[in-house]
Motif scaffolding. Structure first.
Motif, short mmCIF file in Angstrom:
data_model
loop_
_atom_site.label_atom_id
_atom_site.label_comp_id
_atom_site.label_asym_id
_atom_site.label_seq_id
_atom_site.Cartn_x
_atom_site.Cartn_y
_atom_site.Cartn_z
N THR A 100 -4.59 -19.36 31.60
CA THR A 100 -4.27 -20.44 32.27
C THR A 100 -3.82 -21.82 31.53
O THR A 100 -3.14 -22.62 32.22
N ASN A 101 -4.76 -21.93 30.47
CA ASN A 101 -4.64 -23.20 29.68
C ASN A 101 -3.53 -23.12 28.58
O ASN A 101 -3.18 -23.91 27.88
N VAL A 102 -2.86 -21.90 28.72
CA VAL A 102 -1.96 -21.84 27.35
C VAL A 102 -0.50 -21.62 28.05
O VAL A 102 -0.13 -20.87 28.89
N GLN A 103 0.41 -22.32 27.68
CA GLN A 103 1.82 -22.47 27.87
C GLN A 103 2.73 -22.26 26.71
O GLN A 103 2.06 -22.70 25.62
N GLN A 104 3.68 -21.46 26.83
CA GLN A 104 4.60 -21.11 25.92
C GLN A 104 6.25 -21.73 26.19
O GLN A 104 6.58 -21.62 27.20
N HIS A 105 6.91 -21.92 25.12
CA HIS A 105 8.21 -22.41 25.12
C HIS A 105 8.88 -21.48 23.97
O HIS A 105 8.45 -22.19 22.52
N VAL A 106 9.87 -20.89 24.14
CA VAL A 106 10.57 -20.17 23.13
C VAL A 106 12.04 -20.65 22.94
O VAL A 106 12.75 -20.75 24.02
N PHE A 107 12.59 -20.81 21.63
CA PHE A 107 14.13 -20.88 21.41
C PHE A 107 14.52 -19.93 20.41
O PHE A 107 13.92 -19.31 19.54
N TYR A 108 15.62 -19.46 20.99
CA TYR A 108 16.22 -18.31 20.12
C TYR A 108 17.80 -19.11 19.78
O TYR A 108 18.43 -19.47 20.70
N ASN A 109 18.19 -18.81 18.57
CA ASN A 109 19.59 -19.28 18.30
C ASN A 109 20.40 -18.52 19.05
O ASN A 109 21.52 -19.35 19.28
N GLY A 161 10.59 -20.68 17.41
CA GLY A 161 11.85 -20.68 17.45
C GLY A 161 12.19 -19.49 16.51
O GLY A 161 11.61 -19.71 15.27
N CYS A 162 13.13 -18.88 16.58
CA CYS A 162 13.92 -17.69 15.68
C CYS A 162 15.06 -17.31 16.09
O CYS A 162 15.76 -17.98 16.97
N ARG A 163 15.61 -16.43 15.25
CA ARG A 163 17.03 -16.28 15.39
C ARG A 163 17.41 -15.43 16.90
O ARG A 163 18.25 -15.96 17.64
N ASP A 164 16.65 -14.65 17.20
CA ASP A 164 16.88 -13.73 18.32
C ASP A 164 15.48 -13.20 18.80
O ASP A 164 14.85 -12.91 18.02
N GLU A 165 15.91 -12.26 19.99
CA GLU A 165 14.83 -11.26 20.26
C GLU A 165 14.31 -10.26 19.25
O GLU A 165 13.08 -9.90 19.14
N SER A 166 15.10 -9.79 18.59
CA SER A 166 14.66 -8.75 17.69
C SER A 166 13.89 -9.20 16.37
O SER A 166 13.25 -8.51 15.87
N VAL A 167 14.10 -10.52 16.06
CA VAL A 167 12.98 -10.82 14.98
C VAL A 167 11.82 -11.84 15.61
O VAL A 167 11.23 -12.46 14.84
N HIS A 168 11.85 -11.42 16.91
CA HIS A 168 10.41 -12.42 17.65
C HIS A 168 9.23 -11.47 17.32
O HIS A 168 8.96 -10.88 18.23
N ALA A 169 8.55 -11.84 16.57
CA ALA A 169 7.21 -10.96 15.97
C ALA A 169 6.29 -11.45 16.85
O ALA A 169 6.24 -12.63 17.61
N PHE A 170 5.33 -10.42 17.51
CA PHE A 170 4.26 -10.59 18.36
C PHE A 170 4.67 -11.16 19.63
O PHE A 170 3.84 -11.73 20.61
N ARG A 171 5.80 -10.88 20.21
CA ARG A 171 6.44 -11.36 21.50
C ARG A 171 5.47 -10.98 22.69
O ARG A 171 4.99 -11.75 23.64
N ASN A 172 5.20 -9.60 22.63
CA ASN A 172 4.48 -8.95 23.63
C ASN A 172 3.00 -9.63 23.99
O ASN A 172 2.37 -9.77 24.85
N GLN A 173 2.53 -9.68 22.75
CA GLN A 173 1.09 -10.31 22.54
C GLN A 173 1.10 -11.74 23.09
O GLN A 173 -0.01 -12.00 23.73
N LEU A 174 1.95 -12.52 22.62
CA LEU A 174 2.17 -13.89 22.92
C LEU A 174 2.21 -13.98 24.67
O LEU A 174 1.71 -14.89 25.20
N ASN A 175 3.24 -13.11 25.00
CA ASN A 175 3.29 -13.09 26.55
C ASN A 175 2.19 -12.77 27.19
O ASN A 175 1.81 -13.18 28.21
N ASP A 176 1.42 -11.79 27.02
CA ASP A 176 0.26 -11.35 27.51
C ASP A 176 -0.77 -12.53 27.40
O ASP A 176 -1.60 -12.65 28.38
N ILE A 177 -0.88 -13.21 26.43
CA ILE A 177 -1.98 -14.33 26.33
C ILE A 177 -1.66 -15.46 27.36
O ILE A 177 -2.50 -15.96 28.08
N VAL A 178 -0.18 -15.72 27.43
CA VAL A 178 0.17 -16.68 28.51
C VAL A 178 -0.03 -16.22 29.88
O VAL A 178 -0.57 -17.24 30.62
#
Length: 403
Positions: free
Chosen positions: A323-332, A302-319
């Protein structure tokens, strides 16, 4: 300690509950007056905010409450000891602390500090100091026995400085002597020491290692703080951002901390991060991915918004690739485009993830602000998760007591 002394210590528990912080504030002022050089060792931001005085008061109270059998405090001793070795605290420092703590008890309590009470607390402190310094001696020995291990402050060169979000920048730190580093345990932190011209002091700050373990460098990912009235922590973070560049030298201690991913873990893993709390959990995730971990891995951030979401692209690539990695993201604050990509709006809430499988055999790791940790911890417990499988890291002095 004598039985009579333990009884006297127990009798002071109500006084500590009532006046513990008053005592510790007096103690720190007294010690820094007589030993101003120690201001270079203690975090003056935590002194300014009162967190350090509160943490010490809580520790002294817990010790008094368990004076009959201090061994039950071993988990606390280890947590504090990990912080101490990261700051290069040695046995001689306990002598100074003890002298001023006992003097503070006498001066704050006045006539209530009878010779018997002073003798009892002197014996109690000496017992505690022996317990702490003995445990820390073992931790120092473990550090030196590791591959490429060392203790004390060591100069490191900034090999690379990389922007990860609008607020977070990564620093790749290599030994200035050209040597190797000891691989950290995923989740551990290192201390970085800088000179702060604003205070005319050297100050140390712990930063989680955000990279997977290796022997070439450590990567820390630091949030830049905003505002005009920054405490010392913000000053250090911002000095890294604004004044420390590639090829500059900073002082580091070896990795420490017990918020770690066990090397023999054999169960599903759920990682829950808020804001810059992403850093130790990212090290855990990268380590699991590099080892081809076969169990399910769930990442919640969870973080405020997309601009402060660090490592977003890296995490998306991992997901995408694992196949055993799932991700759930919250933005304020989530845009329509964010929502179309699966981002949930609001503060991170495990109860708002219908597909979330809270497995009873899984291990749960939480890192973020104190309020964030408390919410996630209690939500997991309410959902039936075993408390013994929930681990958390609170940045700064340990004030939370949840387990």
């Amino acid at each position: 300690m004598k039985t009579e002394q333990k009884i006297l210590i127990t009798a002071t528990v109500p006084v500590l509950k009532e006046n513990g912080v008053l005592l510790t504030k007096y103690f720190y002022n007294r010690m820094f007056t007589h030993h101003p050089e120690l201001r270079n060792m203690f975090n003056m931001g935590n002194q300014q905010s009162g967190k350090q005085q509160t943490a010490l008061a809580m520790a002294v109270l817990a010790y008094a409450e368990h004076i009959a059998d201090p061994t039950v405090l071993i988990p606390v001793v280890d947590r504090i000891g990990q912080k101490h070795i990261s700051l290069d605290i040695r046995p001689e420092h306990y002598i100074i602390v003890g002298r001023h703590l006992i003097a503070s008890i006498q001066e704050v309590l006045g006539d209530a500090a009878s010779p018997e009470i002073v003798d009892a607390w002197t014996a109690a402190y000496n017992q505690l100091a022996a317990l702490m310094s003995g445990h820390e001696a073992n931790l120092y020995e473990q550090q030196t026995n590791r591959t490429n291990g060392w203790t004390g402050w060591r100069p490191f060169k900034v090999g690379k400085k990389m922007l990860e979000s609008a607020e977070i920048t990564s620093f790749y730190l290599y030994p200035a002597d050209g040597g190797k580093v000891t691989p950290h345990q995923p989740g551990q932190f290192i201390s970085v020491r800088l000179f702060l011209p604003q205070l005319n002091l050297k100050q140390a700050r712990q930063y989680s290692v955000s990279s997977a373990p290796g022997n070439e460098y450590y990567r820390i990912s630091v949030k830049k703080e905003k505002g005009t009235n920054l405490d010392t922590d913000g000053m250090i973070s911002n000095r890294l951002h604004d004044f420390i560049n590639e090829n500059d030298i900073v002082d580091l201690t070896a990795p420490a901390g017990n918020f770690t991913l066990a090397p023999d873990i054999d169960a599903p893993v759920t990682l829950i991060s808020g804001g810059v709390g992403i850093t130790p959990l990212l090290s855990m995730l990268n380590s699991l991915v590099e080892s081809d971990y076969s169990h399910p891995i769930t990442w919640l951030h969870g973080c405020r918004d997309e601009s402060v979401h660090a490592f977003r692209n890296q995490l998306n690539d991992i997901v995408k690739t694992k196949t055993n990695v799932q991700q759930h993201v919250f933005y304020n604050q989530a845009t329509d485009e964010n929502k179309d990509a699966g981002v949930l709006e609001g503060f991170l809430d495990i109860n708002k993830v219908p597909s979330l499988n809270l497995r009873p055999d899984a291990h749960y790791f939480i890192c973020g602000p104190s309020v964030f940790i408390q919410k996630q911890y209690h939500d997991l417990v309410d959902a039936g998760v075993n408390k013994q499988h929930i681990y958390f890291e609170e940045f700064g002095p340990q004030l939370l007591s949840l387990n």
